[in-house]
Design a protein around this motif. Structure first.
Motif, PDB file in Angstrom:
ATOM      1  N   UNK A  39      25.502 -14.882  25.031  1.00  0.00           N
ATOM      2  CA  UNK A  39      25.040 -15.092  26.400  1.00  0.00           C
ATOM      3  C   UNK A  39      24.192 -16.364  26.505  1.00  0.00           C
ATOM      4  N   UNK A  40      23.285 -16.550  25.543  1.00  0.00           N
ATOM      5  CA  UNK A  40      22.428 -17.747  25.582  1.00  0.00           C
ATOM      6  C   UNK A  40      23.262 -19.016  25.423  1.00  0.00           C
ATOM      7  N   UNK A  41      24.236 -18.937  24.527  1.00  0.00           N
ATOM      8  CA  UNK A  41      25.074 -20.113  24.290  1.00  0.00           C
ATOM      9  C   UNK A  41      25.898 -20.446  25.532  1.00  0.00           C
ATOM     10  N   UNK A  42      26.511 -19.421  26.110  1.00  0.00           N
ATOM     11  CA  UNK A  42      27.313 -19.639  27.313  1.00  0.00           C
ATOM     12  C   UNK A  42      26.462 -20.201  28.438  1.00  0.00           C
ATOM     13  N   UNK A  43      25.267 -19.624  28.592  1.00  0.00           N
ATOM     14  CA  UNK A  43      24.365 -20.086  29.651  1.00  0.00           C
ATOM     15  C   UNK A  43      23.963 -21.541  29.419  1.00  0.00           C
ATOM     16  N   UNK A  44      23.638 -21.861  28.169  1.00  0.00           N
ATOM     17  CA  UNK A  44      23.245 -23.229  27.842  1.00  0.00           C
ATOM     18  C   UNK A  44      24.356 -24.221  28.186  1.00  0.00           C
ATOM     19  N   UNK A  45      25.570 -23.877  27.757  1.00  0.00           N
ATOM     20  CA  UNK A  45      26.696 -24.783  28.009  1.00  0.00           C
ATOM     21  C   UNK A  45      26.916 -24.943  29.513  1.00  0.00           C
ATOM     22  N   UNK A  46      26.870 -23.824  30.244  1.00  0.00           N
ATOM     23  CA  UNK A  46      27.119 -23.884  31.683  1.00  0.00           C
ATOM     24  C   UNK A  46      26.021 -24.674  32.388  1.00  0.00           C
ATOM     25  N   UNK A 121      19.087 -18.672  37.670  1.00  0.00           N
ATOM     26  CA  UNK A 121      19.921 -19.657  36.970  1.00  0.00           C
ATOM     27  C   UNK A 121      19.930 -20.984  37.736  1.00  0.00           C
ATOM     28  N   UNK A 122      19.937 -20.889  39.065  1.00  0.00           N
ATOM     29  CA  UNK A 122      19.880 -22.109  39.882  1.00  0.00           C
ATOM     30  C   UNK A 122      18.639 -22.923  39.551  1.00  0.00           C
ATOM     31  N   UNK A 123      17.521 -22.235  39.367  1.00  0.00           N
ATOM     32  CA  UNK A 123      16.282 -22.915  39.014  1.00  0.00           C
ATOM     33  C   UNK A 123      16.387 -23.599  37.659  1.00  0.00           C
ATOM     34  N   UNK A 124      17.036 -22.900  36.698  1.00  0.00           N
ATOM     35  CA  UNK A 124      17.229 -23.510  35.378  1.00  0.00           C
ATOM     36  C   UNK A 124      18.048 -24.791  35.501  1.00  0.00           C
ATOM     37  N   UNK A 125      19.063 -24.749  36.360  1.00  0.00           N
ATOM     38  CA  UNK A 125      19.904 -25.941  36.543  1.00  0.00           C
ATOM     39  C   UNK A 125      19.081 -27.085  37.143  1.00  0.00           C
ATOM     40  N   UNK A 126      18.241 -26.735  38.142  1.00  0.00           N
ATOM     41  CA  UNK A 126      17.393 -27.769  38.759  1.00  0.00           C
ATOM     42  C   UNK A 126      16.456 -28.383  37.715  1.00  0.00           C
ATOM     43  N   UNK A 127      15.823 -27.530  36.915  1.00  0.00           N
ATOM     44  CA  UNK A 127      14.878 -28.018  35.913  1.00  0.00           C
ATOM     45  C   UNK A 127      15.578 -28.922  34.901  1.00  0.00           C
ATOM     46  N   UNK A 202      12.007 -16.969  31.512  1.00  0.00           N
ATOM     47  CA  UNK A 202      12.732 -16.679  30.274  1.00  0.00           C
ATOM     48  C   UNK A 202      13.445 -15.349  30.421  1.00  0.00           C
ATOM     49  N   UNK A 203      14.414 -15.304  31.330  1.00  0.00           N
ATOM     50  CA  UNK A 203      15.109 -14.052  31.636  1.00  0.00           C
ATOM     51  C   UNK A 203      16.464 -14.034  30.943  1.00  0.00           C
ATOM     52  N   UNK A 204      16.638 -13.044  30.042  1.00  0.00           N
ATOM     53  CA  UNK A 204      17.888 -12.972  29.283  1.00  0.00           C
ATOM     54  C   UNK A 204      19.075 -12.929  30.234  1.00  0.00           C
ATOM     55  N   UNK A 205      20.083 -13.751  29.933  1.00  0.00           N
ATOM     56  CA  UNK A 205      21.299 -13.753  30.738  1.00  0.00           C
ATOM     57  C   UNK A 205      21.190 -14.568  32.008  1.00  0.00           C
ATOM     58  N   UNK A 206      19.986 -14.919  32.422  1.00  0.00           N
ATOM     59  CA  UNK A 206      19.844 -15.686  33.667  1.00  0.00           C
ATOM     60  C   UNK A 206      19.297 -17.083  33.424  1.00  0.00           C
ATOM     61  N   UNK A 207      18.181 -17.128  32.700  1.00  0.00           N
ATOM     62  CA  UNK A 207      17.589 -18.446  32.452  1.00  0.00           C
ATOM     63  C   UNK A 207      17.297 -18.665  30.968  1.00  0.00           C
ATOM     64  N   UNK A 208      17.614 -17.679  30.127  1.00  0.00           N
ATOM     65  CA  UNK A 208      17.311 -17.843  28.708  1.00  0.00           C
ATOM     66  C   UNK A 208      18.409 -18.657  28.029  1.00  0.00           C
ATOM     67  N   UNK A 209      18.260 -19.953  28.065  1.00  0.00           N
ATOM     68  CA  UNK A 209      19.205 -20.847  27.393  1.00  0.00           C
ATOM     69  C   UNK A 209      18.896 -20.852  25.904  1.00  0.00           C
TER      70      UNK A 209
END
Lengths: 260, 249
Positions: A39-46, A121-127, A202-209
């Motif tokens: 999940x972290x890897x997928x989130x990071x890549x996305x 996740x949107x916030x993670x993308x903005x950051x 640092x939310x698993x699956x949402x912002x935990x890259x």
């Protein structure tokens, strides 16, 4: 000179070797299969890919303005663009929070529109975009400045309108800078930690890259953190080598490689 | 296919204030010291630099002045810039075909015409080569073909032979002369070499400090340079010797 140079190489490589020496192949493979890691890897890549795309869409026109248009206060503008590069990421995250956070300056407006950025996740993308965009923009600006303006002038007198000049001359010649800019920005995006955890949490699956997952694992399961760290290291290396080597050389082929 | 211009323009330290006429089919050779404004003039005529006042008419069409300002693609000009500026990411033939493609001709037709021009300039064999793999003389011919293929009403050549070594310069000059003679438009050639002036120019103009200080037919200017700059330029190549005095010897 030589000794100092070798010392520099040792200083840069030793920690990476240290990390690799801690690697237990069995545990590594086991780690890769865990759902948190996937999940972290997928989130990071996305997140990093979307962030780089946003940076590209907004950054290319900005780089063009910086490189080609006579603007008053351009030096200041360039400084502002570069600021996130030297700003501690945690400060960047804080700035985003007080600007776009629920009680931030634009938080109310965004909330009214049904957009919530902090801790999503949107916030993670903005950051991540905030932190990685300067690498892309400055690389593109340097690439544009390196293009001989007489090429574009010659194309214009030969009958090419602005769009055609952009499509047939400027952009093809910009490809090496584009490739290295994307590689740098993407690698930076992949490693982004401070701004993300401050603004998006640092939310698993949402912002935990990946970097956040490493940080989290380090508190409870150091070997897992090491395995994740190596994975991220490999990913960043692949990003640099593949993107730089491929995109920069292949599309332009002989022409650009030998041309200048 | 003529040029009529009366203009003021300014770029950096150099400012222009001049009047210029080139008839259809005629070649005007423009000479002058560095910084006299030659390249500024070329850019102003091509539409790459706005004029501050005056008017420019190309082939009977007002292209700039009186509130009009046509962009470079709509002026019927073609520029062969200093240093040639071949597109490094395109083959020689694609470079030459560029102007036709930009003006909406189909790819096959543009390529065929480009190959024709390369053959006419005796370099058909380099068609598929990238500019980085051309010799100086070949690159110069490709740049010339690229500029003339659109049959411009005004052809601007900014030091077209300056990149060549002595051995290829002479044949390149002969070919350039032949090519220029075959074109119906007005042609402006900038050079620092008196041999170009003597070989290519129907008329000659001398630019100094942004103004034309001498203008006349080639014969007139060769017989009576009229300015120190032109005199020195001619003497350097042994193209001037007056009976009355031995200049600069």
């Amino acid at each position: 000179m030589l000794i100092l140079g070798l010392l520099a190489v040792a200083g840069l490589v030793a920690p990476l070797c240290g990390l690799l020496l801690q690697l237990d192949p069995g545990a590594f493979v086991h780690q890769l299969g865990r759902s948190e890691v996937v999940s972290a890897l997928g989130l990071s890549l996305a997140v990093s890919t979307i962030a780089v795309l946003i940076a590209l869409v907004l950054g290319l026109p900005l780089a063009y303005l910086l490189a080609r248009v006579d603007l008053p206060g351009k030096g200041l503008l360039r400084g502002l663009v570069a600021l996130p590069m030297v700003l501690p990421p945690v400060v960047g995250g804080l700035a985003l929070l007080v600007t776009f956070g629920r009680r931030g300056i634009f938080g109310g407006i965004l909330g009214g529109l049904g957009i919530e950025l902090p801790f999503t996740t949107g916030g993670a993308i903005v950051a991540v975009t905030f932190v990685c965009a300067p690498f892309l923009i400055l690389s593109l600006e340097a690439g544009l400045l390196a293009i001989d303006p007489r090429l574009e002038a010659a194309a214009a007198t030969l009958g090419a309108g602005r769009l055609r000049v952009l499509r047939t001359i400027t952009l093809p010649l910009l490809r090496p800078a584009l490739a290295s800019g994307i590689a740098l920005a993407w690698a930076r995006a992949l490693g982004e930690f401070g701004a993300t955890i401050t603004f998006a949490g640092n939310l698993a699956g949402e912002t935990r890259t990946m970097p956040l997952a490493i940080y989290t694992a380090l508190q409870v399961d150091p070997p897992a953190a090491i395995a994740l760290g190596i994975l991220l290291l490999a990913l960043a290396l692949v990003a640099l080598v593949l993107l730089r080597g491929r995109l920069a050389v292949t599309p332009l082929g002989a022409g650009a490689g030998e041309g200048r | 296919m003529s040029l009529q211009a009366r203009l003021q323009a300014r770029r950096g330290p150099s400012s222009l204030d001049l009047e210029l006429r080139i008839a259809g089919g005629e070649t005007l050779v423009l000479v002058g010291p560095n910084g006299s404004g030659k390249s500024t003039l070329v850019d102003a005529l091509a539409g790459l630099l706005p004029i501050t006042s005056g008017r420019v008419e190309i082939a009977g069409t007002l292209v700039e002045g009186e509130g009009v300002r046509l962009p470079p693609p709509e002026r019927g000009v073609a520029l062969m810039p200093q240093g040639l500026a071949l597109f490094p990411h395109m083959s020689a033939v694609d470079n030459v075909a560029y102007g036709l493609r930009a003006r909406g001709h189909g790819e096959a037709e543009a390529r065929a015409k480009a190959l024709e021009w390369l053959a006419r300039l005796e370099i058909a064999e380099v068609a598929e080569r990238s500019p980085s793999r051309l010799s100086g003389g070949q690159a110069q011919r490709v740049a010339l073909a690229r500029a003339v293929i659109t049959e411009p009403s005004l052809l601007l050549l900014d030091e077209p032979l300056s990149a060549l070594d002595v051995s290829s310069r002479r044949s390149a000059r002969r070919l350039l002369h032949r090519t220029l003679r075959s074109l119906p438009g007005a042609k402006l050639v900038i050079t620092h070499d008196a041999r170009d002036l003597a070989a290519l120019g129907d008329r000659v103009a001398v630019l100094e400090g942004g103004r034309i200080v001498r203008e006349g037919s080639r014969a007139e200017c060769l017989a009576d340079p009229g300015t120190g700059y032109l005199l020195a330029m001619l003497c350097e190549q042994g193209l001037y010797s007056s009976g009355e005095q031995e200049p600069l010897s």
